[in-house]
Design a protein around this motif. Structure first.
Motif, PDB file in Angstrom:
ATOM      1  N   LEU A  70       0.844  -1.191   0.000  1.00 32.74           N
ATOM      2  CA  LEU A  70       0.000   0.000   0.000  1.00 32.74           C
ATOM      3  C   LEU A  70       0.881   1.243   0.000  1.00 32.74           C
ATOM      4  N   GLY A  71       0.588   2.148  -0.918  1.00 37.16           N
ATOM      5  CA  GLY A  71       1.455   3.293  -1.148  1.00 37.16           C
ATOM      6  C   GLY A  71       1.316   4.420  -0.142  1.00 37.16           C
ATOM      7  N   ASP A  72       2.021   5.506  -0.418  1.00 34.10           N
ATOM      8  CA  ASP A  72       2.045   6.659   0.479  1.00 34.10           C
ATOM      9  C   ASP A  72       0.717   7.411   0.517  1.00 34.10           C
ATOM     10  N   ASP A  73      -0.197   7.101  -0.407  1.00 29.03           N
ATOM     11  CA  ASP A  73      -1.487   7.767  -0.420  1.00 29.03           C
ATOM     12  C   ASP A  73      -2.467   7.157   0.588  1.00 29.03           C
ATOM     13  N   TRP A  74      -2.015   6.157   1.337  1.00 30.27           N
ATOM     14  CA  TRP A  74      -2.840   5.566   2.399  1.00 30.27           C
ATOM     15  C   TRP A  74      -2.511   6.240   3.729  1.00 30.27           C
ATOM     16  N   GLU A  75      -3.536   6.628   4.471  1.00 28.18           N
ATOM     17  CA  GLU A  75      -3.339   7.146   5.818  1.00 28.18           C
ATOM     18  C   GLU A  75      -2.925   5.996   6.726  1.00 28.18           C
ATOM     19  N   ARG A  76      -1.894   6.202   7.543  1.00 26.57           N
ATOM     20  CA  ARG A  76      -1.417   5.169   8.453  1.00 26.57           C
ATOM     21  C   ARG A  76      -1.845   5.526   9.887  1.00 26.57           C
ATOM     22  N   LEU A  77      -2.693   4.689  10.460  1.00 26.17           N
ATOM     23  CA  LEU A  77      -3.179   4.931  11.811  1.00 26.17           C
ATOM     24  C   LEU A  77      -2.631   3.863  12.763  1.00 26.17           C
ATOM     25  N   PRO A  78      -2.080   4.271  13.910  1.00 27.86           N
ATOM     26  CA  PRO A  78      -1.583   3.288  14.867  1.00 27.86           C
ATOM     27  C   PRO A  78      -2.701   2.534  15.584  1.00 27.86           C
ATOM     28  N   TYR A  79      -3.913   3.111  15.599  1.00 33.79           N
ATOM     29  CA  TYR A  79      -5.067   2.461  16.207  1.00 33.79           C
ATOM     30  C   TYR A  79      -6.315   3.112  15.622  1.00 33.79           C
ATOM     31  N   PRO A  80      -7.427   2.403  15.674  1.00 33.51           N
ATOM     32  CA  PRO A  80      -8.646   2.957  15.039  1.00 33.51           C
ATOM     33  C   PRO A  80      -9.318   4.036  15.853  1.00 33.51           C
TER      34      PRO A  80
END
Length: 294
Positions: free
Chosen positions: A284-294
């Motif tokens: 999954l590329g850099d255009d995905w938001e990365r969340l440590p938790y929901p």
């Protein structure tokens, strides 16, 4: 067909994806579409952590538990089912939230589905029989001789995908990798969709997995596996390979204790979650938001 009002939520098992999807669906007045290859099967409600009856009533959910475990459901079938969901007139103005842990489903959703040859029944049954008799590593070696490119992309223990690659090569004379490069039309416009991947702390996730499986064992997972086994299905079918089925089957047969089965299934689930996180991190590329938790 595309839809602009789309949210994609990917992440490993037990990371809280469904809760986030439910919250966003409530906020937007949207609907939720299953993007997990095991949650499509009926019978295995608790064991695959499908949404609760209360959640299903709260907002519309699609493609959960709609497939019999006697079926070898595929990415192609899911892609086709999603097309049918998106074609519903009542969803044209709705936010559609795709949530799950199956990377290939997200790839098909955003990149289109690769064309694949029809596999004759004789070819399919031959390689499945060979898998049962010789095992994944031997078939991986055979694949390396026939299709070195395809073999290089697969783990020697991934029997399901190895068999698929052998089927495709025998049916078409071409590597499965070549077929996969010929993508079709995406169902979602990747530039307009909001894309989220949950990347939780591993220790937190491991503890959550153990706790959740313990609740499954107390909440009906044993009865689900008993019902599944009563169907007399081939062990090669995907539903029979769901984590927990084999372990609980051993309990039902009197060969292991419930606590031991829960520990084994927890270990297998943690290993699976690790593979999911690696796939999402690499694919999954850099255009995905990365969340440590929901």
């Amino acid at each position: 067909m595309t839809t602009r009002q789309a949210i994609l939520i990917a992440g490993p098992t037990a990371s809280g994806k469904s809760a986030l999807a439910l919250r966003l669906a409530t906020e937007t007045g949207g609907v939720i579409v299953n993007t997990d290859s095991m949650q499509v099967y009926d019978v295995l409600n608790m064991l695959t952590a499908r949404p609760s009856p209360e959640d299903l009533k709260a907002v519309p959910h699609y493609l959960y538990g709609h497939v019999s475990p006697i079926t070898a459901y595929s990415t192609g079938r899911w892609h086709s089912d999603v097309e049918c969901v998106l074609a519903k007139p009542e969803l044209y103005e709705k936010t559609v939230i795709f949530v799950g842990g199956t990377g290939l489903y997200f790839r098909a959703l955003l990149g289109g589905l690769s064309a694949m040859p029809d596999i004759p029944a004789t070819v399919r049954s031959y390689w499945r029989r060979q898998d049962a008799e010789q095992g994944a590593e031997r078939l991986h070696a055979i694949l390396a001789e026939k299709d070195a490119l395809g073999a290089s992309t697969l783990r020697p223990t991934d029997s399901q995908r190895i068999v698929r690659a052998l089927e495709v090569f025998d049916a078409s004379g071409r590597s499965i990798v070549e077929w996969q490069r010929e993508t079709g039309k995406p169902l979602i416009d990747t530039d307009d969709a909001r894309k989220i991947v949950i990347e939780p702390d591993r220790q937190w996730l491991g503890e959550r997995i153990a706790s959740r499986f313990g609740m499954m064992m107390k909440g009906g997972a044993m009865d689900e596996v008993k019902a599944l086994l009563s169907l007399g299905l081939s062990p090669d079918l995907p539903a029979m390979r769901a984590i927990g089925v084999r372990e609980i089957a051993e309990v039902l047969a009197g060969r292991v204790l419930a606590d031991e089965a829960a520990e084994l299934a927890t270990i297998a689930t943690r290993q699976y979650a690790k593979r999911q996180m690696t796939w999402f991190r690499n694919q999954l590329g850099d255009d995905w938001e990365r969340l440590p938790y929901p």
